[in-house]
Design a protein around this motif. Structure first.
Motif, short mmCIF file in Angstrom:
data_model
loop_
_atom_site.label_atom_id
_atom_site.label_comp_id
_atom_site.label_asym_id
_atom_site.label_seq_id
_atom_site.Cartn_x
_atom_site.Cartn_y
_atom_site.Cartn_z
N ARG A 47 27.66 -23.93 9.51
CA ARG A 47 26.22 -24.02 9.78
C ARG A 47 25.96 -25.19 10.72
NH1 ARG A 47 23.45 -24.51 4.38
NH2 ARG A 47 23.76 -22.27 4.39
N LEU A 48 24.94 -25.05 11.55
CA LEU A 48 24.53 -26.13 12.44
C LEU A 48 23.04 -26.06 12.69
CD1 LEU A 48 23.98 -24.92 15.59
CD2 LEU A 48 26.42 -24.52 15.37
N GLU A 49 22.51 -27.16 13.19
CA GLU A 49 21.11 -27.23 13.61
C GLU A 49 21.11 -27.57 15.10
OE1 GLU A 49 19.54 -30.26 11.05
OE2 GLU A 49 19.59 -28.96 9.29
N VAL A 50 20.22 -26.91 15.85
CA VAL A 50 20.16 -27.12 17.29
C VAL A 50 18.71 -27.13 17.76
CG1 VAL A 50 20.48 -24.64 17.79
CG2 VAL A 50 21.08 -26.32 19.53
N GLY A 54 29.87 -16.81 18.32
CA GLY A 54 29.69 -16.07 17.08
C GLY A 54 28.63 -16.56 16.12
N PHE A 55 27.85 -17.55 16.51
CA PHE A 55 26.79 -18.05 15.64
C PHE A 55 25.53 -17.20 15.80
CE2 PHE A 55 29.53 -21.69 15.91
CZ PHE A 55 29.39 -22.34 14.69
N LEU A 56 24.82 -17.02 14.69
CA LEU A 56 23.56 -16.28 14.70
C LEU A 56 22.47 -17.14 14.06
CD1 LEU A 56 24.92 -12.84 13.46
CD2 LEU A 56 24.27 -13.47 15.80
N PRO A 57 21.23 -17.01 14.55
CA PRO A 57 20.14 -17.78 13.96
C PRO A 57 19.83 -17.30 12.54
CG PRO A 57 19.29 -16.26 15.62
CD PRO A 57 20.78 -16.16 15.65
N ILE A 93 18.36 -23.22 12.89
CA ILE A 93 19.58 -23.22 12.09
C ILE A 93 20.39 -21.99 12.49
CG2 ILE A 93 20.55 -23.09 9.77
CD1 ILE A 93 17.86 -24.35 8.80
N PHE A 94 21.66 -22.21 12.81
CA PHE A 94 22.57 -21.12 13.16
C PHE A 94 23.75 -21.16 12.17
CE2 PHE A 94 20.19 -20.97 16.96
CZ PHE A 94 20.58 -19.87 17.71
N GLU A 95 24.32 -19.99 11.91
CA GLU A 95 25.49 -19.89 11.05
C GLU A 95 26.50 -18.92 11.63
OE1 GLU A 95 24.35 -18.82 7.07
OE2 GLU A 95 23.52 -20.82 6.67
#
Length: 162
Positions: free
Chosen positions: A118-121, A136-139, A156-158
Motif C-alpha cells: 500500500r502507498l499514498e500519493v 500494478g497498483f490500483l486506487p 491510496i493505491f494498493e
C-alpha cells in the motif's frame, strides 16, 4: 545502479536526494516554503536515522558507487500481510531508467509474508501515479492526512504481492 540497504553513513546523501527530488516534484503543488518545511521535518537526519532501526522495515538505496539515484522505505503495518511503502523517490536526472522499478521489486522481495503493498500519493503527482499504475497498483481510496501527520490529502493505491 544497484540496490542495497541504507546505512548511517548514507543519511546526508539520502537527505540531499530527498530535498532535491521533493523540490523538483512538489514546489509547483505546495510552494517552495511548504516543501522546505516538510523536507526539514520528514527528511531530517534524525528522521532518516530513526528509519534505519525501525523493526520490520526496509530502507533501500539505488547506488552506482558515485551517487545515489533513488531510495525507498517500506515497513510492515500492524497486519504483517500489509506493507506500507512510505517512500520511493528517484532523483530527477535518474528517472525513467528502471531505478524506481528496481527499488519497488526489492521492496516486494523483502516482505515475503506480505500480500498487499500500500502507498499514498499526492493526487497532483501524475508522474508518480502513472508509475505506480504501470507497476500494478490500483486506487483504493483517499486520505486527508498523507503519512499520518501532514494534513495533506492523498490517494491510496494498493498492489497484491506474494
Amino acid at each position: 545502479m544497484f540496490v542495497r540497504t541504507a546505512s548511517e553513513r548514507d543519511l546526508a546523501a539520502v537527505r540531499a536526494l530527498l530535498v532535491e527530488t521533493w523540490h523538483a516534484t512538489y514546489d509547483a503543488i505546495y510552494g517552495v516554503e511548504r516543501v522546505a518545511e516538510i523536507t526539514d521535518d520528514w527528511h531530517s537526519i534524525a528522521s532518516l536515522k530513526a528509519r534505519l532501526t525501525r523493526p520490520n522495515s526496509e530502507f533501500l538505496l539505488a547506488d552506482d558507487g558515485k551517487r545515489l539515484g533513488g531510495m525507498a522505505f517500506a515497513a510492515a503495518t500492524t497486519d504483517p500481510k500489509i506493507v506500507l511503502l512510505n517512500q520511493l523517490y528517484v532523483h530527477p536526472s535518474c528517472q525513467r531508467q528502471g531505478i524506481g522499478r528496481a527499488l519497488l521489486e526489492e521492496v516486494e522481495a523483502s516482505f515475503p509474508e506480505a500480500h498487499t503493498l500500500r502507498l499514498e500519493v499526492e493526487e497532483a503527482n501524475t508522474v508518480a501515479i502513472a508509475f505506480y499504475r504501470s507497476n500494478g497498483f490500483l486506487p483504493t481510496g483517499k486520505t486527508a492526512d498523507c503519512g499520518g501527520r501532514s494534513g495533506l490529502p492523498a490517494l491510496i493505491f494498493e498492489k497484491t504481492i506474494g
